[in-house]
Design an enzyme around this catalytic site. Structure first.
Site, PDB file in Angstrom:
ATOM      1  N   GLU A  94       0.820  -1.212   0.000  1.00 37.21           N
ATOM      2  CA  GLU A  94       0.000   0.000   0.000  1.00 37.21           C
ATOM      3  C   GLU A  94       0.857   1.266   0.000  1.00 37.21           C
ATOM      4  O   GLU A  94       1.809   1.378   0.756  1.00 37.21           O
ATOM      5  CB  GLU A  94      -0.938   0.010   1.209  1.00 37.21           C
ATOM      6  N   ARG A 111     -18.096  -1.020   5.485  1.00 34.22           N
ATOM      7  CA  ARG A 111     -19.167  -1.787   4.845  1.00 34.22           C
ATOM      8  C   ARG A 111     -19.732  -2.813   5.796  1.00 34.22           C
ATOM      9  O   ARG A 111     -20.928  -3.152   5.746  1.00 34.22           O
ATOM     10  CB  ARG A 111     -18.623  -2.472   3.584  1.00 34.22           C
ATOM     11  N   CYS A 142      -7.935  -1.920   7.924  1.00 33.59           N
ATOM     12  CA  CYS A 142      -6.591  -1.928   7.330  1.00 33.59           C
ATOM     13  C   CYS A 142      -6.120  -0.500   7.023  1.00 33.59           C
ATOM     14  O   CYS A 142      -5.035  -0.088   7.437  1.00 33.59           O
ATOM     15  CB  CYS A 142      -6.577  -2.778   6.065  1.00 33.59           C
ATOM     16  N   HIS A 150      -1.190  -5.788   1.930  1.00 37.15           N
ATOM     17  CA  HIS A 150      -2.384  -6.619   1.854  1.00 37.15           C
ATOM     18  C   HIS A 150      -2.050  -7.959   1.210  1.00 37.15           C
ATOM     19  O   HIS A 150      -1.249  -8.021   0.274  1.00 37.15           O
ATOM     20  CB  HIS A 150      -3.462  -5.925   1.017  1.00 37.15           C
TER      21      HIS A 150
END
Length: 213
Positions: free
Chosen positions: A78, A88, A141, A165
């Site tokens: 990342e 979500r 994350c 990830h």
């Protein structure tokens, strides 16, 4: 030199998290680093506190955080963390913030301070699929990536940090048609290579890692 490597506990109904399954396989010495590994809670804000408290306890020079990205094919390194939580699904304590800043007084984004391009290239050179990612999502994350970079910046700590990830494990993908997976052993090998890159490279490579969309 000491590096703290973190992996989340299972979340979202899963019984396993490939992040910690791989992290706990790391050797405790890599390329001159003493390696400390911990499992962290998939919980907003508590996760940041657990990381920063442990980093302070051991005197960490580097922090590498690892999380599950089910559906991704590669190891993804990342580049940025953004200042928003937009969940979500609930975290493991039922929190589900929507469009909430991680730090109302913080900047919009932080760039990872680990050498993301060097890490990506080293992993690929070992025959493991890897690429740079420009979004860590808006769940826990991204929350820890932004939050840890924010804490190190505010406290003026000489600590560099970043996030990787990883895909599902094969056992997680078996009931999901067409979903990619990677073994914990392969993920652990990629993470070991990432730590080696962190040890070897201070200033990142000047090579392209961009995308058109």
């Amino acid at each position: 030199m000491k590096i703290l490597v973190t992996g989340f506990d299972p979340f979202g109904g899963e019984t396993v998290n490939p992040a910690f399954e791989a992290v706990k396989r790391l050797p405790r010495k890599i390329a001159g680093f003493d390696v400390e590994v911990i499992e962290i809670p998939t919980v907003f804000h508590k996760s940041i506190r657990v990381i920063m408290d442990r980093a302070e306890e051991i005197g960490a020079d580097r922090i590498l955080m690892v999380g599950q990205a089910g559906g991704r094919f590669e190891i993804t390194v990342e580049r940025i963390g953004i200042n928003v939580d937009d969940a979500r699904i609930p975290d493991n304590e039922g929190n589900r913030p929507v469009d909430v800043p991680i730090d109302p007084e913080g900047p919009a984004v932080y760039f990872a301070t680990l050498p993301v391009k060097a890490i990506t290239e080293r992993i690929r050179s070992c025959g493991i699929p890897a690429k740079i990612s420009n979004t860590a999502g808006t769940f826990v994350c991204n929350h820890v990536l932004y939050g840890v970079l924010n804490e190190t910046a505010k406290r003026k700590l000489p600590v560099k940090a970043g996030f990787i990830h990883v895909p599902f494990l094969p056992g997680q993908a078996v009931s999901r048609d067409g979903v990619p997976s990677m073994s914990a052993e392969t993920i652990a090998a990629a993470l070991k290579t990432a730590v080696e890159a962190v040890a070897a490279v201070d200033e990142d490579l000047k090579i392209t890692g961009g995308l058109e969309h």
